[in-house]
Scaffold this motif. Sequence first.
Motif, PDB file in Angstrom:
ATOM      1  N   LYS A  54       0.827  -1.205   0.000  1.00 56.24           N
ATOM      2  CA  LYS A  54       0.000   0.000   0.000  1.00 56.24           C
ATOM      3  C   LYS A  54       0.862   1.255   0.000  1.00 56.24           C
ATOM      4  CE  LYS A  54      -4.074   1.926   2.269  1.00 56.24           C
ATOM      5  NZ  LYS A  54      -5.058   1.762   3.378  1.00 56.24           N
ATOM      6  N   ASP A  55       1.983   1.202   0.703  1.00 54.79           N
ATOM      7  CA  ASP A  55       2.898   2.339   0.725  1.00 54.79           C
ATOM      8  C   ASP A  55       3.509   2.564  -0.650  1.00 54.79           C
ATOM      9  OD1 ASP A  55       2.395   2.730   3.394  1.00 54.79           O
ATOM     10  OD2 ASP A  55       4.152   1.620   4.095  1.00 54.79           O
ATOM     11  N   TYR A  56       3.902   1.439  -1.351  1.00 58.90           N
ATOM     12  CA  TYR A  56       4.474   1.585  -2.695  1.00 58.90           C
ATOM     13  C   TYR A  56       3.467   2.220  -3.641  1.00 58.90           C
ATOM     14  CZ  TYR A  56       8.168  -1.609  -1.138  1.00 58.90           C
ATOM     15  OH  TYR A  56       9.201  -2.188  -0.488  1.00 58.90           O
ATOM     16  N   VAL A  57       2.217   1.764  -3.570  1.00 55.70           N
ATOM     17  CA  VAL A  57       1.170   2.325  -4.449  1.00 55.70           C
ATOM     18  C   VAL A  57       0.923   3.786  -4.104  1.00 55.70           C
ATOM     19  CG1 VAL A  57      -1.262   2.185  -5.081  1.00 55.70           C
ATOM     20  CG2 VAL A  57       0.110   0.094  -4.905  1.00 55.70           C
ATOM     21  N   SER A  58       0.955   4.102  -2.807  1.00 56.04           N
ATOM     22  CA  SER A  58       0.750   5.496  -2.395  1.00 56.04           C
ATOM     23  C   SER A  58       1.862   6.387  -2.922  1.00 56.04           C
ATOM     24  CB  SER A  58       0.690   5.567  -0.864  1.00 56.04           C
ATOM     25  OG  SER A  58       0.539   6.900  -0.439  1.00 56.04           O
ATOM     26  N   GLY A 142     -10.193   0.193  -4.199  1.00 58.35           N
ATOM     27  CA  GLY A 142      -8.841  -0.355  -4.018  1.00 58.35           C
ATOM     28  C   GLY A 142      -8.796  -1.406  -2.915  1.00 58.35           C
ATOM     29  N   GLY A 143      -7.801  -2.266  -3.019  1.00 59.63           N
ATOM     30  CA  GLY A 143      -7.659  -3.295  -2.000  1.00 59.63           C
ATOM     31  C   GLY A 143      -6.665  -4.370  -2.411  1.00 59.63           C
ATOM     32  N   GLY A 155      10.812 -18.161 -12.488  1.00 58.41           N
ATOM     33  CA  GLY A 155      10.024 -18.694 -13.592  1.00 58.41           C
ATOM     34  C   GLY A 155       8.914 -19.613 -13.149  1.00 58.41           C
ATOM     35  N   ARG A 156       8.731 -19.768 -11.850  1.00 55.73           N
ATOM     36  CA  ARG A 156       7.677 -20.639 -11.328  1.00 55.73           C
ATOM     37  C   ARG A 156       6.433 -19.821 -10.995  1.00 55.73           C
ATOM     38  NH1 ARG A 156       8.336 -22.245  -6.710  1.00 55.73           N
ATOM     39  NH2 ARG A 156      10.144 -21.005  -6.056  1.00 55.73           N
ATOM     40  N   GLU A 157       5.280 -20.471 -11.084  1.00 54.27           N
ATOM     41  CA  GLU A 157       4.030 -19.832 -10.717  1.00 54.27           C
ATOM     42  C   GLU A 157       3.818 -20.019  -9.218  1.00 54.27           C
ATOM     43  OE1 GLU A 157      -0.141 -19.521 -13.002  1.00 54.27           O
ATOM     44  OE2 GLU A 157       0.155 -21.444 -12.006  1.00 54.27           O
ATOM     45  N   VAL A 158       3.797 -18.904  -8.487  1.00 59.46           N
ATOM     46  CA  VAL A 158       3.676 -18.953  -7.034  1.00 59.46           C
ATOM     47  C   VAL A 158       2.618 -17.970  -6.584  1.00 59.46           C
ATOM     48  CG1 VAL A 158       6.093 -19.678  -6.724  1.00 59.46           C
ATOM     49  CG2 VAL A 158       5.503 -17.246  -6.747  1.00 59.46           C
ATOM     50  N   ASP A 159       2.304 -18.071  -5.294  1.00 63.86           N
ATOM     51  CA  ASP A 159       1.308 -17.163  -4.720  1.00 63.86           C
ATOM     52  C   ASP A 159       1.848 -15.739  -4.665  1.00 63.86           C
ATOM     53  OD1 ASP A 159      -0.804 -18.933  -4.214  1.00 63.86           O
ATOM     54  OD2 ASP A 159       0.150 -19.673  -2.381  1.00 63.86           O
ATOM     55  N   LYS A 160       0.935 -14.809  -4.949  1.00 60.51           N
ATOM     56  CA  LYS A 160       1.305 -13.401  -4.943  1.00 60.51           C
ATOM     57  C   LYS A 160       0.154 -12.588  -4.379  1.00 60.51           C
ATOM     58  CE  LYS A 160       3.039  -9.741  -8.009  1.00 60.51           C
ATOM     59  NZ  LYS A 160       3.420  -9.398  -9.380  1.00 60.51           N
ATOM     60  N   VAL A 161       0.496 -11.558  -3.602  1.00 61.38           N
ATOM     61  CA  VAL A 161      -0.507 -10.647  -3.069  1.00 61.38           C
ATOM     62  C   VAL A 161      -0.336  -9.300  -3.767  1.00 61.38           C
ATOM     63  CG1 VAL A 161      -1.315  -9.403  -1.035  1.00 61.38           C
ATOM     64  CG2 VAL A 161      -0.603 -11.786  -0.822  1.00 61.38           C
ATOM     65  N   GLY A 162      -1.430  -8.827  -4.366  1.00 64.68           N
ATOM     66  CA  GLY A 162      -1.380  -7.550  -5.064  1.00 64.68           C
ATOM     67  C   GLY A 162      -2.244  -6.504  -4.385  1.00 64.68           C
ATOM     68  N   TYR A 163      -1.873  -5.234  -4.566  1.00 62.77           N
ATOM     69  CA  TYR A 163      -2.681  -4.134  -4.091  1.00 62.77           C
ATOM     70  C   TYR A 163      -2.905  -3.184  -5.271  1.00 62.77           C
ATOM     71  CZ  TYR A 163      -4.387  -0.116  -1.505  1.00 62.77           C
ATOM     72  OH  TYR A 163      -5.165   0.924  -1.034  1.00 62.77           O
ATOM     73  N   VAL A 164      -4.181  -2.864  -5.540  1.00 65.87           N
ATOM     74  CA  VAL A 164      -4.526  -2.064  -6.721  1.00 65.87           C
ATOM     75  C   VAL A 164      -5.426  -0.890  -6.331  1.00 65.87           C
ATOM     76  CG1 VAL A 164      -4.278  -3.956  -8.360  1.00 65.87           C
ATOM     77  CG2 VAL A 164      -6.483  -3.593  -7.221  1.00 65.87           C
ATOM     78  N   GLU A 165      -5.307   0.152  -7.088  1.00 61.76           N
ATOM     79  CA  GLU A 165      -6.191   1.313  -7.004  1.00 61.76           C
ATOM     80  C   GLU A 165      -6.500   1.755  -8.435  1.00 61.76           C
ATOM     81  OE1 GLU A 165      -4.459   4.378  -4.648  1.00 61.76           O
ATOM     82  OE2 GLU A 165      -4.534   3.228  -2.761  1.00 61.76           O
ATOM     83  N   GLY A 175      -1.278  -1.022  -9.971  1.00 54.84           N
ATOM     84  CA  GLY A 175      -0.911  -1.590  -8.658  1.00 54.84           C
ATOM     85  C   GLY A 175       0.419  -2.310  -8.721  1.00 54.84           C
ATOM     86  N   THR A 176       0.686  -3.002  -7.679  1.00 54.43           N
ATOM     87  CA  THR A 176       1.911  -3.805  -7.575  1.00 54.43           C
ATOM     88  C   THR A 176       1.626  -5.007  -6.680  1.00 54.43           C
ATOM     89  OG1 THR A 176       4.273  -3.722  -7.042  1.00 54.43           O
ATOM     90  CG2 THR A 176       2.795  -2.574  -5.541  1.00 54.43           C
ATOM     91  N   GLY A 177       2.620  -5.853  -6.518  1.00 57.12           N
ATOM     92  CA  GLY A 177       2.418  -7.060  -5.703  1.00 57.12           C
ATOM     93  C   GLY A 177       3.735  -7.608  -5.170  1.00 57.12           C
ATOM     94  N   LEU A 178       3.593  -8.477  -4.215  1.00 60.89           N
ATOM     95  CA  LEU A 178       4.751  -9.174  -3.625  1.00 60.89           C
ATOM     96  C   LEU A 178       4.479 -10.677  -3.619  1.00 60.89           C
ATOM     97  CD1 LEU A 178       5.641  -6.946  -0.517  1.00 60.89           C
ATOM     98  CD2 LEU A 178       6.994  -7.236  -2.605  1.00 60.89           C
ATOM     99  N   TYR A 179       5.478 -11.420  -4.017  1.00 63.75           N
ATOM    100  CA  TYR A 179       5.356 -12.875  -3.974  1.00 63.75           C
ATOM    101  C   TYR A 179       5.541 -13.340  -2.523  1.00 63.75           C
ATOM    102  CZ  TYR A 179       5.759 -12.572  -9.010  1.00 63.75           C
ATOM    103  OH  TYR A 179       5.542 -12.269 -10.332  1.00 63.75           O
ATOM    104  N   ILE A 180       4.662 -14.221  -2.107  1.00 61.63           N
ATOM    105  CA  ILE A 180       4.652 -14.617  -0.681  1.00 61.63           C
ATOM    106  C   ILE A 180       5.194 -16.028  -0.466  1.00 61.63           C
ATOM    107  CG2 ILE A 180       2.757 -13.064  -0.101  1.00 61.63           C
ATOM    108  CD1 ILE A 180       0.855 -15.405  -0.285  1.00 61.63           C
ATOM    109  N   ASP A 181       5.938 -16.542  -1.454  1.00 59.71           N
ATOM    110  CA  ASP A 181       6.559 -17.854  -1.237  1.00 59.71           C
ATOM    111  C   ASP A 181       7.611 -17.780  -0.125  1.00 59.71           C
ATOM    112  OD1 ASP A 181       8.004 -16.189  -3.001  1.00 59.71           O
ATOM    113  OD2 ASP A 181       9.303 -17.900  -3.522  1.00 59.71           O
ATOM    114  N   ASP A 182       8.203 -16.585   0.069  1.00 61.12           N
ATOM    115  CA  ASP A 182       9.189 -16.454   1.134  1.00 61.12           C
ATOM    116  C   ASP A 182       8.539 -16.577   2.511  1.00 61.12           C
ATOM    117  OD1 ASP A 182       7.777 -14.123   0.699  1.00 61.12           O
ATOM    118  OD2 ASP A 182       9.399 -12.828   1.393  1.00 61.12           O
ATOM    119  N   ILE A 183       7.235 -16.207   2.580  1.00 58.30           N
ATOM    120  CA  ILE A 183       6.526 -16.386   3.851  1.00 58.30           C
ATOM    121  C   ILE A 183       6.442 -17.868   4.193  1.00 58.30           C
ATOM    122  CG2 ILE A 183       4.324 -16.115   5.038  1.00 58.30           C
ATOM    123  CD1 ILE A 183       3.880 -13.559   3.537  1.00 58.30           C
TER     124      ILE A 183
END
Length: 449
Positions: A54-58, A142-143, A155-165, A175-183
Amino acid sequence: MSLRTKLILLALVPLLVVTGIFSAVTLHQGDILMERELQIFEQNLRRSKETALKDYVSIMRTAIEFVRQNAANDDEARDKVMALMQEASFSDDGYFYAYTHDGLNLVHAAQPALVGRDMYDFQDSSGNYLIQNLIRIADNGGGYYQYLWQQPSTGREVDKVGYVEQIEDWQWMFGTGLYIDDIAAEMRAIEAGVDANVKQTLWAILLALMVSIGVVVSAGVLFNVHEHRLADQNLKELSHKTVQHQEEERRRVSRELHDGINQLLVSVKYRLETAMTHIPEGDSVAQESLVKGGEVLNRAIQEVRRISHDLRPSVLDDLGLLAALNQLLDDFRERSGIVMDIDIQPPQEDISEEVATTLYRIVQEALSNVEKHAQATRLALSLEEDAEGLFLCISDNGVGIAEKDAYARRGIGLRNMRERVEFLGGEFEVSPRPGNGTRIMASFKQYQA
């Protein structure tokens, strides 16, 4: 099952039960706590990533407003905003994207090939209409949205969380997103660490249990050894008192036989001899009867003297150990015909009554064994004194005895010899040599009267 084993089990069973219950409760509580902590950690980690998105999008929206304010017109502003989004990045896999309200891709820094393509009906591998859902969320103010997308670095398909406005007047969704495989990786690492801690706790419990079992068993063994030693000491004291009582009783019976019955028999003998002087010379029958009676009486007197001597030789009490041993050895030599090598050195100090009696009984028992069992032709006996104590050694050249049978006898046999010597603080040793005779040794460091 012995009493000692029952006591040890009585101590160990509750300990094992309590330890098992404690371990099970610890594991169960550990699992619950680990699951709860992991959930909290995952939620906090995810929340921190969402806040960062959310900060990056802001920040991007602020940059967009600045570009629009300084652009000559909207077309120039759009071009500059798309260029800005294309160049902006915040990590290896962090980038911005933008779509029109109809699903046309305007910006995609990680996959430039998607620019200009209609992505409205695009579905990810889970069947979700990804772009439609992102547009809908942006239209609603937004959300966040979680979906599957190809990660540029792997190159792998993994879970990602995006935030859009949305940019309302342009009808853009960005918007943008972060891959959460590291979580997930961090969660697995934390779970492995927790499992390792649980295992260490279980090992610690097991070690404590083993130490406790060792302490209980050791205490039981030490208690048993102490009880055995105490019982052995009490048994030795009882045996010694029994031997003392036997010696006193033998002394009394020997005195009674010698001073009582033997004297009566001698008196009867004198009366028979006196009676023979009053019988007429022609009465040969009466004289013969009295003579035979006198012979039987003489044998009875000798038997009483022998029994009295075997019970307790009066010479031992009257003249001491050396005289008693010499008399015992002379009788044995005369009776058995065995060649004897005798070396008895008179001690410089008086020997106590108990040690003297014990030495006499050892010699008496050894001579009896040689005569009955050894089939020996030669016997050696020595009694010596030196700076270390008093030493008795008896050996023969007979058939010997097997080591397993050395202490098989009871009564006043070899076992009682050892007990009597050890109770007086001495040492006793039997060296059985099958086919080469037997050697018996007894020594006393404290023997003075």
